[in-house]
Design an enzyme around this catalytic site. Structure first.
Site, PDB file in Angstrom:
ATOM      1  N   ASP A   1       0.826  -1.206   0.000  1.00 21.89           N
ATOM      2  CA  ASP A   1       0.000   0.000   0.000  1.00 21.89           C
ATOM      3  C   ASP A   1       0.864   1.262   0.000  1.00 21.89           C
ATOM      4  O   ASP A   1       2.025   1.249   0.378  1.00 21.89           O
ATOM      5  CB  ASP A   1      -0.921   0.011   1.221  1.00 21.89           C
ATOM      6  CG  ASP A   1      -0.155   0.037   2.535  1.00 21.89           C
ATOM      7  OD1 ASP A   1       0.908  -0.617   2.607  1.00 21.89           O
ATOM      8  OD2 ASP A   1      -0.602   0.691   3.497  1.00 21.89           O
ATOM      9  N   GLU A   2       0.297   2.344  -0.425  1.00 24.49           N
ATOM     10  CA  GLU A   2       0.821   3.702  -0.278  1.00 24.49           C
ATOM     11  C   GLU A   2       2.252   3.875  -0.808  1.00 24.49           C
ATOM     12  O   GLU A   2       3.048   4.616  -0.250  1.00 24.49           O
ATOM     13  CB  GLU A   2       0.745   4.139   1.187  1.00 24.49           C
ATOM     14  CG  GLU A   2      -0.693   4.188   1.693  1.00 24.49           C
ATOM     15  CD  GLU A   2      -0.812   4.416   3.183  1.00 24.49           C
ATOM     16  OE1 GLU A   2      -1.832   5.015   3.612  1.00 24.49           O
ATOM     17  OE2 GLU A   2       0.095   3.990   3.928  1.00 24.49           O
TER      18      GLU A   2
END
Length: 575
Positions: A371-372
């Protein structure tokens, strides 16, 4: 801070759960007591006419069982001469049950093996030492087999309690249910004078979803082995069966990797706010895994890649895109760090780390994060994930990753953990059509680090405020549009720890929302009812207080008058 309100005189009370008439439950074997036991039953029931009812109702269990059939005339009184008998394959479950009950009751509760276990079922009985329950289930009874590995049947009569299951996990879950059916004083660490009565009747139970978990972030703030073991006990109490450990992030690397020792020596020495950090040795991690396995909880390790890697880059600058060591990071921002997806050294690093951690982990899952990674170009990100997934698959593990992995190439068995706040997610739905399964962790329902209310002393609110009702009122089977229920592997409640620094604060954020998520993962959808749930949950406040568990005294719940344990926000540590 809110205080625990007293339960109103005419307030919501636990009510009988609706029966779910699934075919296996309809064909479960009946008890067939002996003549001597019938005589005992007659005597006990005559005495029972003068005794008050059991202090706990049979339908007061959390999470709600599939089927509850009360028998008010069948209450069982636990006495000092009680004993536990169990098939040899279930001996460890019986030992744990005895360990839960002995401190408060003061009873010896000896555990003895019965005859050799019969293929297809295990039984555990709790009854006076001179009495054995008759009418054991047939080994080939399809109803027991169809309860699956985690289902169980619990029968309570005046002569004793019997739990029947297809295997140790089901026996363990049945034992946890029995624990809840005794008075809350059973959680005491010292002997208590109490009527130890179990309500009579039958419970037939099995989980809705196979994956039911909690994620604990030990990277932002480090939590030692003892804290993690206590969290595992909390999961097991409510039939959650997976502990996802977020082991690496910008603020710290928490798992020893022999081939890259500076990951912990350097990368493990920091945490949010500038604290001392810490990490798990290989033996520490093995201890966590073994403790969880004994409680039928599977550990899911997460090594977050390609982003959230500042701690690794501090330790090994050659993994950074510019080959320069960044400064240690003790803040809470995200999305700024990543390993170099264009350097073959990066993939050697991933192979070594994944290989070592996978070898220490007997469970089937390996979480890649994903993620991210905001600064990684989309094409480079997809290429990195494709290679990293293959490295995980080469260890024999199944890939799990946050739902940002969805656009990347699919690998067999891949599981996406969905943490969005809007159920309209075409990319994830498309990944499911290509074969992915989902674990549901919606940020605005399941994130345990969100505040309960604006005045909650710790936590965040970026996904909104999550009171107990919001944690409970959603359906994992229909939450993401375009994803059928059969593609949902289960649910998980993540607890990120940017602002959570102690075990008491972990408990405060988890309770009472953790049992709400547990019920979504375990119980049939037909049993989902907020008013009944809040009534059942209220009775657990005294249990938590007796066990020394810190919890939030949510005004949503009609708690009995029990003093709460409320943590305060610690003074920030300056670097």
């Amino acid at each position: 801070m809110p205080t625990i309100p007293a339960a109103p005189e005419n307030g919501p009370q636990p009510t009988e759960l609706p029966s779910v008439a699934r075919p296996p439950a309809d064909h479960l074997p009946e008890l067939s007591p002996t003549a001597a036991e019938l005589a005992r039953v007659a005597a006990d029931r005559a005495a029972g006419l003068l005794a008050p009812p059991a202090p706990v109702r049979l339908d007061a269990v959390v999470p709600a069982p599939e089927r509850v059939l009360p028998d008010p005339a069948g209450d069982y009184a636990l006495t000092p001469d009680a004993a536990l008998r169990v098939d040899p394959a279930g001996r460890d479950v019986a030992d744990q049950l005895a360990g839960w009950l002995r401190p408060a009751t003061g009873f010896p509760l000896p555990v003895t093996d019965t005859a050799e276990a019969t293929e297809g079922r295990l039984t555990l009985t709790l009854s006076p030492a001179d009495t054995a329950l008759g009418g054991a289930a047939r080994a080939d009874d399809p109803a027991i087999a169809e309860l699956g590995a985690e289902g169980y049947r619990l029968d309570v009569t005046t002569t004793g309690v019997r739990i029947t299951a297809a295997g140790p996990a089901g026996l363990f879950h049945g034992a946890q249910t029995l624990r809840q059916l005794l008075p809350s004083a059973v959680e005491s660490a010292t002997p208590v004078t109490e009527r130890w009565v179990v309500p009579g009747g039958t419970i037939v139970d099995r989980p809705r979803f196979p994956y039911r978990g909690v994620m604990l972030d030990v990277a932002r703030h480090f939590f030692g082995v003892q804290d993690v073991l206590r969290v595992i006990d909390h999961l097991a109490r409510y039939k959650l069966n997976h502990l996802h450990l977020h082991l690496t992030d910008d603020q710290g690397w928490r798992i020893a990797v022999d081939s890259w020792p500076r990951l912990t020596e350097v990368g493990g020495a920091t945490e949010v706010g500038g604290g001392p950090g810490g990490w798990y040795t290989r033996d520490d991690y093995r201890r966590i895994v073994a403790y969880a396995a004994r409680r039928h909880v599977t550990v899911v390790p997460e090594i977050d890649l390609p982003g959230h890697t500042n701690a690794a880059l501090v330790a090994y600058p050659e993994l950074a895109p510019d080959k320069t060591a960044p400064p240690p990071y003790t803040g809470t921002e995200v999305g700024f760090s990543y390993v170099d997806p264009a350097d073959e050294r990066t993939y050697a690093f991933v192979a070594d780390v994944v290989g070592e951690v996978a070898a220490l982990t007997p469970g089937p899952w390996f979480h890649l994060g994903g993620d991210e990674a905001f600064k990684v170009p989309a094409e480079s990100y997809r290429a990195f994930v494709a290679r990293a997934q293959e490295l995980v698959a080469a260890t024999g593990k199944t890939v799990v990753g946050w739902h940002q992995l969805a656009p990347a190439e699919h690998v067999d068995g891949r599981v996406l953990q969905w943490w969005g706040t809007n159920g309209d997610d075409p990319a994830t739905a498309a990944a499911v059509r290509r074969g992915a399964r989902l674990i549901l962790s919606p940020g605005n329902h399941a994130y345990l680090d969100m505040k309960y209310a604006p005045d909650t002393p710790i936590g965040h609110d970026w996904a909104g405020l999550i009171d107990v009702r919001r944690a409970y009122d959603w359906d994992p089977g229909t939450h993401v549009r375009g994803v059928p229920a059969e593609a949902v592997l289960g649910v998980e409640a993540p607890l990120w720890t940017e602002s959570v620094t102690t075990l008491a604060e972990i408990e405060y954020m988890a309770f009472p929302r953790l049992p709400a998520v547990a019920e979504l993962g375990w119980s049939p959808r037909e049993t989902h009812d907020w008013s009944r749930f809040r009534g059942r949950l209220a009775a657990h406040g005294p249990r938590w207080a007796t066990a020394g568990i810190t919890f939030h005294p949510s005004p949503d719940i009609p708690w009995p008058p029990t003093p709460p344990h409320i943590p305060t926000q610690p003074t920030p540590i300056t670097p």
